[in-house]
Design an enzyme around this catalytic site. Structure first.
Site, PDB file in Angstrom:
ATOM      1  N   LYS A  55       0.860  -1.191   0.000  1.00  0.00           N
ATOM      2  CA  LYS A  55       0.000   0.000   0.000  1.00  0.00           C
ATOM      3  C   LYS A  55       0.892   1.235   0.000  1.00  0.00           C
ATOM      4  O   LYS A  55       1.742   1.407   0.866  1.00  0.00           O
ATOM      5  CB  LYS A  55      -0.843  -0.027   1.267  1.00  0.00           C
ATOM      6  CG  LYS A  55      -2.270   0.387   1.072  1.00  0.00           C
ATOM      7  CD  LYS A  55      -3.018   0.099   2.349  1.00  0.00           C
ATOM      8  CE  LYS A  55      -4.385   0.713   2.327  1.00  0.00           C
ATOM      9  NZ  LYS A  55      -4.938   0.770   3.687  1.00  0.00           N
ATOM     10  N   ILE A  56       0.661   2.080  -0.993  1.00  0.00           N
ATOM     11  CA  ILE A  56       1.508   3.262  -1.196  1.00  0.00           C
ATOM     12  C   ILE A  56       0.628   4.508  -1.182  1.00  0.00           C
ATOM     13  O   ILE A  56      -0.393   4.543  -1.882  1.00  0.00           O
ATOM     14  CB  ILE A  56       2.204   3.183  -2.588  1.00  0.00           C
ATOM     15  CG1 ILE A  56       2.969   1.870  -2.763  1.00  0.00           C
ATOM     16  CG2 ILE A  56       3.030   4.414  -2.885  1.00  0.00           C
ATOM     17  CD1 ILE A  56       4.403   1.904  -2.357  1.00  0.00           C
TER      18      ILE A  56
END
Ligand code: E4P
Length: 219
Positions: free
Chosen positions: A86-87
């Site tokens: 998750k960015i």
């Protein structure tokens, strides 16, 4: 629409998994911090319970692409069959998404609050984008309209395969709204999954069937 559970609590994840309704898990640094366990160990434990995509976010302290790429590789290596990195949606985040996608590492671009942010993340190669409905509702902007707009926009381009995860879901009505808006997935807290199972007429019906049965056939 599929369901992910939005928690890092192993007990809740086990219960939802046993119900047979979830096909993945999303976490964030706040959710893992709440559990008071090691960050990486928590992600590994979750991936051992649910056989589906498990989103683990890069640390809140990592802001540059090089740092996010290094951390993304490490998160993915915890369980390559399940881990999704998750960015956060930033210019550096987009660079990291592109680099990780080139290595075959799936990403979930988080903290999406506009349709243009979702389009950029999709073009960078994100496997998932996470628009945050509840946090938009909190500032008096209809969150579900964002999900609807992103879904309509992605439908215009057959070369876009990014899936929409409706996130920051706070209530059962949010879930219905997301399904109607065209979200691929809703990531839902355990409390909301429980609320979704309930209806007063279901409870009353069970009680009446039980009482009628016992009257004639006994316990
Ligand atoms: C999931 O991907 C998000 O991190 C989460 O849904 C955020 O929810 P919140 O706005 O209730 O913190």
């Amino acid at each position: 629409m599929r369901f992910f559970i939005d928690t890092a609590n192993l007990e809740e994840i086990r219960k939802a998994n046993d119900m047979g309704v979830i096909s993945g898990v999303t976490t964030n640094p706040s959710l893992i911090a709440k559990e008071g366990r090691d960050y990486a160990e928590t992600l590994k434990a979750i991936a051992a319970i649910v056989d589906g995509p498990i989103s683990g976010e890069v640390k809140a302290t990592t802001a540059d692409a090089a740092g996010m790429i290094a951390e993304g590789r490490a998160i993915h290596a915890l369980d390559p069959a399940h881990m999704v990195v998750k960015i956060p949606m930033t210019a550096e985040g987009l660079k990291a998404i592109k680099a990780l996608a080139a290595e075959g590492i799936p990403t979930n671009c988080t903290l999406i609050f506009s349709a243009n942010q979702a389009l950029l993340a999709a073009r960078a190669g994100a496997a998932y984008v996470s628009p945050f409905l509840g946090r938009l509702d909190d500032i008096s902007q209809p969150g579900v309209e964002l999900v609807q707009t992103i879904a309509a926009m992605f439908a215009n381009y057959t070369d876009l395969h990014t899936q929409i995860i409706a996130a920051s879901v706070r209530s059962p009505i949010h879930v219905t709204d997301c399904a109607l808006a065209g979200a691929d997935i809703a990531t839902v807290p355990y409390k909301v999954i429980e609320q979704m199972t309930k209806h007063p007429l279901t409870d009353a019906g069970i009680e009446k069937f039980r009482a009628d049965y016992v009257k004639v056939f006994g316990e």
